[in-house]
Design a protein around this motif. Structure first.
Motif, PDB file in Angstrom:
ATOM      1  N   LYS A   1     -17.572  26.726  -3.065  1.00  0.00           N
ATOM      2  CA  LYS A   1     -16.653  27.868  -2.928  1.00  0.00           C
ATOM      3  C   LYS A   1     -15.403  27.666  -3.782  1.00  0.00           C
ATOM      4  CE  LYS A   1     -18.531  28.640   1.661  1.00  0.00           C
ATOM      5  NZ  LYS A   1     -19.734  29.226   1.054  1.00  0.00           N
ATOM      6  N   LYS A   2     -15.622  27.098  -4.955  1.00  0.00           N
ATOM      7  CA  LYS A   2     -14.509  26.853  -5.879  1.00  0.00           C
ATOM      8  C   LYS A   2     -14.947  27.229  -7.281  1.00  0.00           C
ATOM      9  CE  LYS A   2     -12.395  23.108  -3.282  1.00  0.00           C
ATOM     10  NZ  LYS A   2     -11.636  21.883  -3.348  1.00  0.00           N
TER      11      LYS A   2
ATOM     12  N   LEU B   1      -1.912  26.392  -1.928  1.00  0.00           N
ATOM     13  CA  LEU B   1      -2.670  27.390  -1.157  1.00  0.00           C
ATOM     14  C   LEU B   1      -2.228  27.433   0.308  1.00  0.00           C
ATOM     15  CD1 LEU B   1      -6.247  26.920  -2.694  1.00  0.00           C
ATOM     16  CD2 LEU B   1      -4.608  28.746  -3.164  1.00  0.00           C
TER      17      LEU B   1
ATOM     18  N   PRO C   1     -14.427  25.879 -11.385  1.00  0.00           N
ATOM     19  CA  PRO C   1     -15.516  26.551 -12.080  1.00  0.00           C
ATOM     20  C   PRO C   1     -16.886  26.239 -11.483  1.00  0.00           C
ATOM     21  CG  PRO C   1     -14.979  24.526 -13.237  1.00  0.00           C
ATOM     22  CD  PRO C   1     -14.015  24.633 -12.097  1.00  0.00           C
TER      23      PRO C   1
ATOM     24  N   ASP D   1     -19.128  21.832 -10.292  1.00  0.00           N
ATOM     25  CA  ASP D   1     -17.868  21.088 -10.340  1.00  0.00           C
ATOM     26  C   ASP D   1     -17.478  20.887 -11.795  1.00  0.00           C
ATOM     27  OD1 ASP D   1     -16.244  19.117  -8.229  1.00  0.00           O
ATOM     28  OD2 ASP D   1     -16.162  18.445 -10.314  1.00  0.00           O
ATOM     29  N   SER D   2     -16.168  20.908 -12.052  1.00  0.00           N
ATOM     30  CA  SER D   2     -15.733  20.779 -13.450  1.00  0.00           C
ATOM     31  C   SER D   2     -16.168  19.441 -14.062  1.00  0.00           C
ATOM     32  CB  SER D   2     -14.218  20.953 -13.562  1.00  0.00           C
ATOM     33  OG  SER D   2     -13.557  19.922 -12.877  1.00  0.00           O
ATOM     34  N   SER D   3     -16.317  18.388 -13.244  1.00  0.00           N
ATOM     35  CA  SER D   3     -16.697  17.095 -13.822  1.00  0.00           C
ATOM     36  C   SER D   3     -18.148  17.103 -14.298  1.00  0.00           C
ATOM     37  CB  SER D   3     -16.475  15.963 -12.817  1.00  0.00           C
ATOM     38  OG  SER D   3     -15.097  15.865 -12.530  1.00  0.00           O
TER      39      SER D   3
ATOM     40  N   ASP E   1      -5.828  18.222  -6.984  1.00  0.00           N
ATOM     41  CA  ASP E   1      -6.382  18.690  -5.699  1.00  0.00           C
ATOM     42  C   ASP E   1      -5.259  18.794  -4.658  1.00  0.00           C
ATOM     43  OD1 ASP E   1      -8.986  18.776  -6.643  1.00  0.00           O
ATOM     44  OD2 ASP E   1      -9.562  16.829  -5.825  1.00  0.00           O
TER      45      ASP E   1
ATOM     46  N   TYR F   1     -12.358  34.892  -5.031  1.00  0.00           N
ATOM     47  CA  TYR F   1     -12.742  34.084  -3.866  1.00  0.00           C
ATOM     48  C   TYR F   1     -14.092  34.533  -3.292  1.00  0.00           C
ATOM     49  CZ  TYR F   1      -8.625  31.217  -2.915  1.00  0.00           C
ATOM     50  OH  TYR F   1      -7.653  30.247  -2.950  1.00  0.00           O
TER      51      TYR F   1
ATOM     52  N   SER G   1      -6.970  28.671 -13.430  1.00  0.00           N
ATOM     53  CA  SER G   1      -7.393  27.366 -12.899  1.00  0.00           C
ATOM     54  C   SER G   1      -7.324  26.269 -13.966  1.00  0.00           C
ATOM     55  CB  SER G   1      -8.833  27.458 -12.380  1.00  0.00           C
ATOM     56  OG  SER G   1      -9.337  26.153 -12.192  1.00  0.00           O
ATOM     57  N   PRO G   2      -6.641  25.161 -13.665  1.00  0.00           N
ATOM     58  CA  PRO G   2      -6.574  24.060 -14.623  1.00  0.00           C
ATOM     59  C   PRO G   2      -7.932  23.379 -14.827  1.00  0.00           C
ATOM     60  CG  PRO G   2      -5.519  23.447 -12.540  1.00  0.00           C
ATOM     61  CD  PRO G   2      -5.862  24.904 -12.442  1.00  0.00           C
ATOM     62  N   TYR G   3      -8.789  23.417 -13.796  1.00  0.00           N
ATOM     63  CA  TYR G   3     -10.129  22.828 -13.923  1.00  0.00           C
ATOM     64  C   TYR G   3     -10.958  23.666 -14.899  1.00  0.00           C
ATOM     65  CZ  TYR G   3      -8.790  20.648  -9.487  1.00  0.00           C
ATOM     66  OH  TYR G   3      -8.134  19.967  -8.500  1.00  0.00           O
TER      67      TYR G   3
ATOM     68  N   ILE H   1      -2.845  21.725  -5.455  1.00  0.00           N
ATOM     69  CA  ILE H   1      -3.450  23.038  -5.199  1.00  0.00           C
ATOM     70  C   ILE H   1      -3.555  23.276  -3.697  1.00  0.00           C
ATOM     71  CG2 ILE H   1      -5.621  24.356  -5.453  1.00  0.00           C
ATOM     72  CD1 ILE H   1      -5.691  23.214  -8.348  1.00  0.00           C
TER      73      ILE H   1
HETATM   74  N1  LIG Z   1     -13.510  19.485  -7.666  1.00  0.00           N
HETATM   75  C1  LIG Z   1     -13.458  20.832  -8.170  1.00  0.00           C
HETATM   76  C2  LIG Z   1     -12.108  21.451  -7.834  1.00  0.00           C
HETATM   77  C3  LIG Z   1     -12.014  22.909  -8.297  1.00  0.00           C
HETATM   78  C4  LIG Z   1     -10.901  23.691  -7.583  1.00  0.00           C
HETATM   79  O1  LIG Z   1     -10.176  23.171  -6.730  1.00  0.00           O
HETATM   80  N2  LIG Z   1     -10.768  24.976  -7.952  1.00  0.00           N
HETATM   81  C5  LIG Z   1      -9.802  25.825  -7.304  1.00  0.00           C
HETATM   82  C6  LIG Z   1      -9.134  26.739  -8.329  1.00  0.00           C
HETATM   83  S1  LIG Z   1      -8.019  25.863  -9.351  1.00  0.00           S
HETATM   84  C7  LIG Z   1     -10.543  26.738  -6.319  1.00  0.00           C
HETATM   85  O2  LIG Z   1     -11.504  27.373  -6.676  1.00  0.00           O
HETATM   86  N3  LIG Z   1     -10.041  26.795  -5.076  1.00  0.00           N
HETATM   87  C8  LIG Z   1     -10.571  27.672  -4.076  1.00  0.00           C
HETATM   88  C9  LIG Z   1     -10.465  27.096  -2.689  1.00  0.00           C
HETATM   89  O3  LIG Z   1      -9.836  26.024  -2.528  1.00  0.00           O
HETATM   90  O4  LIG Z   1     -11.019  27.712  -1.783  1.00  0.00           O
HETATM   91  C10 LIG Z   1     -13.710  20.815  -9.672  1.00  0.00           C
HETATM   92  O5  LIG Z   1     -13.357  19.820 -10.339  1.00  0.00           O
HETATM   93  O6  LIG Z   1     -14.298  21.788 -10.189  1.00  0.00           O
END
Ligand SMILES: N[C@@H](CCC(=O)N[C@@H](CS)C(=O)NCC(=O)O)C(=O)O
Length: 195
Positions: free
Chosen positions: A43-44, A98, A46, A57-59, A91, A33, A9-11, A94
């Motif tokens: 559900k994402k 996906l 980090p 959230d990464s921010s 976003d 997942y 994950s880039p985040y 990705i």
């Molecule tokens: N806004 C989130 C975005 C994080 C994100 O999109 N992570 C992806 C992995 S790169 C994820 O977990 N996706 C799972 C999904 O979309 O269900 C952040 O900045 O942390």
């Protein structure tokens, strides 16, 4: 401090870089997942646990890590705007990546065309900006630049785009790859993670 994420994950990568730059001690838990669906309402990845604190959230994690180490979270509004735009492109990319696994593509889904246009236009804008120029901060690259680097490196790794038409961005990624903290967090450099 426990960071949950994936190596690709880039985040998550940006957070790993910030943790290394600030010499913050942390443990890393790979979250698939199922785990992220159970442990985070977003559900994402980090997400981060530190004592009773839960960040999703990464921010917000980046803000916490930088400020905890006495550093600033975005002193510069233009750098922050770059960070936000790159997040939008990331976003969208990705999302396309996906949904592609379920055979939804920009060719057969109108909204994904809009997502693809977002990515293309943001890449074009970034190509026409100066990068890796002098910046006043404790580390070689700002967070706006690191976010751009994480996005570009992920896009190349996942073959989401090529940078053949973006020579400045290619040069920028090359420069970032010479920065050990960036190179060590590449999705293929798993062993380098930990504290
Ligand atoms: N806004 C989130 C975005 C994080 C994100 O999109 N992570 C992806 C992995 S790169 C994820 O977990 N996706 C799972 C999904 O979309 O269900 C952040 O900045 O942390």
């Amino acid at each position: 401090m426990e960071l949950f994420g994936s190596y690709t994950s880039p985040y998550v990568r940006h957070i790993r870089i910030a943790l290394a730059e600030t010499k913050t001690k942390f443990s890393f838990t790979e979250a698939d997942y199922a785990m992220s669906a159970k442990l985070s309402p977003a559900k994402k990845v980090p997400f981060l646990h530190h004592n009773d604190l839960r960040l999703h959230d990464s921010s917000s994690i980046l803000k916490y890590v930088r400020e905890k180490a006495g550093e600033r979270y975005f002193a510069d509004k233009k750098d922050y705007d770059q960070y936000c735009l790159v997040n939008t492109a990331m976003d969208a990319s990705i999302n396309i990546f996906l949904l592609g696994k379920e055979n939804l593509t920009p060719e057969n889904t109108q909204y994904l065309q809009r997502q693809q246009h977002r990515v293309n236009d943001i890449l074009k804008l970034m190509e026409n900006k100066d990068h890796a120029v002098a910046y006043e901060g404790p580390h070689p690259f700002s967070d706006g630049e690191l976010r751009l680097g994480c996005f570009l490196s992920w896009g190349l790794f996942r073959q989401r785009f090529s940078l053949d038409e973006y020579p400045q961005l290619l040069e920028f990624v090359d420069k970032l790859n010479d920065y050990p903290t960036f190179a060590e967090t590449h999705p293929e450099a798993k062993s380098q993670i930990t504290e």
